[in-house]
Enzyme design. Structure first.
Site, PDB file in Angstrom:
ATOM      1  N   LYS A 111       4.199  -6.605   3.944  1.00  0.00           N
ATOM      2  CA  LYS A 111       3.290  -6.159   5.007  1.00  0.00           C
ATOM      3  C   LYS A 111       2.618  -7.343   5.699  1.00  0.00           C
ATOM      4  O   LYS A 111       1.764  -7.161   6.565  1.00  0.00           O
ATOM      5  CB  LYS A 111       2.180  -5.265   4.419  1.00  0.00           C
TER       6      LYS A 111
ATOM      7  N   LYS B 104       0.578  -9.464   4.117  1.00  0.00           N
ATOM      8  CA  LYS B 104      -0.773  -9.581   3.547  1.00  0.00           C
ATOM      9  C   LYS B 104      -0.714 -10.391   2.261  1.00  0.00           C
ATOM     10  O   LYS B 104       0.249 -10.258   1.498  1.00  0.00           O
ATOM     11  CB  LYS B 104      -1.244  -8.181   3.128  1.00  0.00           C
TER      12      LYS B 104
HETATM   13  N1  CTP Z   1     -11.646   2.085   3.427  1.00  0.00           N
HETATM   14  C1  CTP Z   1     -12.770   2.824   3.847  1.00  0.00           C
HETATM   15  N2  CTP Z   1     -13.842   2.177   4.393  1.00  0.00           N
HETATM   16  C2  CTP Z   1     -13.837   0.833   4.511  1.00  0.00           C
HETATM   17  C3  CTP Z   1     -12.718   0.067   4.073  1.00  0.00           C
HETATM   18  C4  CTP Z   1     -11.628   0.738   3.538  1.00  0.00           C
HETATM   19  O1  CTP Z   1     -12.790   4.047   3.739  1.00  0.00           O
HETATM   20  N3  CTP Z   1     -14.883   0.253   5.062  1.00  0.00           N
HETATM   21  C5  CTP Z   1     -10.492   2.799   2.894  1.00  0.00           C
HETATM   22  C6  CTP Z   1      -9.237   2.597   3.740  1.00  0.00           C
HETATM   23  O2  CTP Z   1      -9.255   3.447   4.869  1.00  0.00           O
HETATM   24  C7  CTP Z   1      -8.152   2.916   2.739  1.00  0.00           C
HETATM   25  C8  CTP Z   1      -8.743   2.424   1.406  1.00  0.00           C
HETATM   26  O3  CTP Z   1     -10.155   2.259   1.636  1.00  0.00           O
HETATM   27  O4  CTP Z   1      -7.944   4.325   2.669  1.00  0.00           O
HETATM   28  C9  CTP Z   1      -8.131   1.106   0.967  1.00  0.00           C
HETATM   29  O5  CTP Z   1      -8.243   0.221   2.065  1.00  0.00           O
HETATM   30  P1  CTP Z   1      -7.766  -1.277   2.084  1.00  0.00           P
HETATM   31  O6  CTP Z   1      -6.878  -1.492   3.261  1.00  0.00           O
HETATM   32  O7  CTP Z   1      -7.275  -1.691   0.765  1.00  0.00           O
HETATM   33  O8  CTP Z   1      -9.193  -1.995   2.345  1.00  0.00           O
HETATM   34  P2  CTP Z   1      -9.785  -2.748   3.611  1.00  0.00           P
HETATM   35  O9  CTP Z   1     -11.171  -3.165   3.244  1.00  0.00           O
HETATM   36  O10 CTP Z   1      -9.628  -1.897   4.845  1.00  0.00           O
HETATM   37  O11 CTP Z   1      -8.841  -4.042   3.667  1.00  0.00           O
HETATM   38  P3  CTP Z   1      -8.367  -4.968   4.898  1.00  0.00           P
HETATM   39  O12 CTP Z   1      -9.585  -5.630   5.495  1.00  0.00           O
HETATM   40  O13 CTP Z   1      -7.430  -5.963   4.256  1.00  0.00           O
HETATM   41  O14 CTP Z   1      -7.678  -4.050   5.887  1.00  0.00           O
END
Ligand code: CTP
Length: 189
Positions: free
Chosen positions: A97, A99
């Site tokens: 992905k 990441k």
């Molecule tokens: N999620 C959420 N609220 C946030 C961050 C994440 O509800 N503020 C939810 C995402 O929508 C997903 C789950 O947590 O269903 C896991 O998200 P993930 O992508 O692992 O975390 P992120 O913090 O969004 O990571 P990144 O910044 O790498 O996108």
């Protein structure tokens, strides 16, 4: 014997403890590193009669640098059923992905397994495994944060289970925490 379906949080925790013991028993039969990489760490529960009454919820994600946005998502996902499964992106899948997580898969898995709302962590290794996960784990509802709303990869699950998108928590993400640690500050909300 059919087990009752528990909805209230207090009893749900007892239910979750029983499930966790089942997990522990399963893990004990595997070498330590196999527990982290085995694509089906606990298939036994899917066939086990005592699980048949439970509404199973499944969600996907990387869950790196576990933060309160993750915890709130997991709590609300758990409230939609009785048994919460997290399909956690492996390091190899993250690479695919584009990441790179700060914590490795085994560490991210260990942290999620320590969260009271999570009953089982399985590896997410491909985009294509979702239908098979839903069938294998007899999932009733797949839950994702609203950043995934209407994504065809989740919409394709509708013939097999409910699909629910929950609002994200504002102002926090792994990306933001990472950049805050590189010079800024991050606050609890
Ligand atoms: N999620 C959420 N609220 C946030 C961050 C994440 O509800 N503020 C939810 C995402 O929508 C997903 C789950 O947590 O269903 C896991 O998200 P993930 O992508 O692992 O975390 P992120 O913090 O969004 O990571 P990144 O910044 O790498 O996108």
């Amino acid at each position: 014997m059919r087990m009752p379906v528990y909805k209230s949080h207090g009893v749900g925790i007892a239910r979750r403890r029983i499930d966790r013991n089942m997990q522990d028993m399963t893990h004990q039969t595997q070498p330590a590193d196999a527990a982290a990489t085995d694509p089906v760490p606990n298939v036994r529960f899917a066939a086990d009669e005592e699980y048949h009454g439970l509404r199973r919820v499944l969600t996907y994600g990387t869950y790196d640098l576990l933060h309160y946005g993750h915890i709130r998502l997991l709590r609300r996902a758990a409230e939609l059923g009785d048994y919460l499964i997290v399909a956690l992106s492996t390091d190899e899948f993250n690479k695919l992905k584009g990441k790179t997580s700060f914590y490795s898969y085994p560490v991210r898995r260990e942290m999620l397994e320590g969260v009271r709302y999570v009953d089982l962590v399985i590896p997410e290794e491909t985009w294509e495994q979702k239908i098979s996960d839903v069938q294998k784990y007899q999932v009733d509802v797949v839950v994702m944060g609203s950043d995934w709303k209407d994504d065809p990869r989740f919409e394709a699950l509708r013939p097999y289970c409910d699909v629910v998108y929950l609002d994200r928590t504002d102002g926090i993400s792994t990306t933001e925490v990472r950049s805050a640690l590189n010079g800024g500050s991050v606050h609890g909300r």
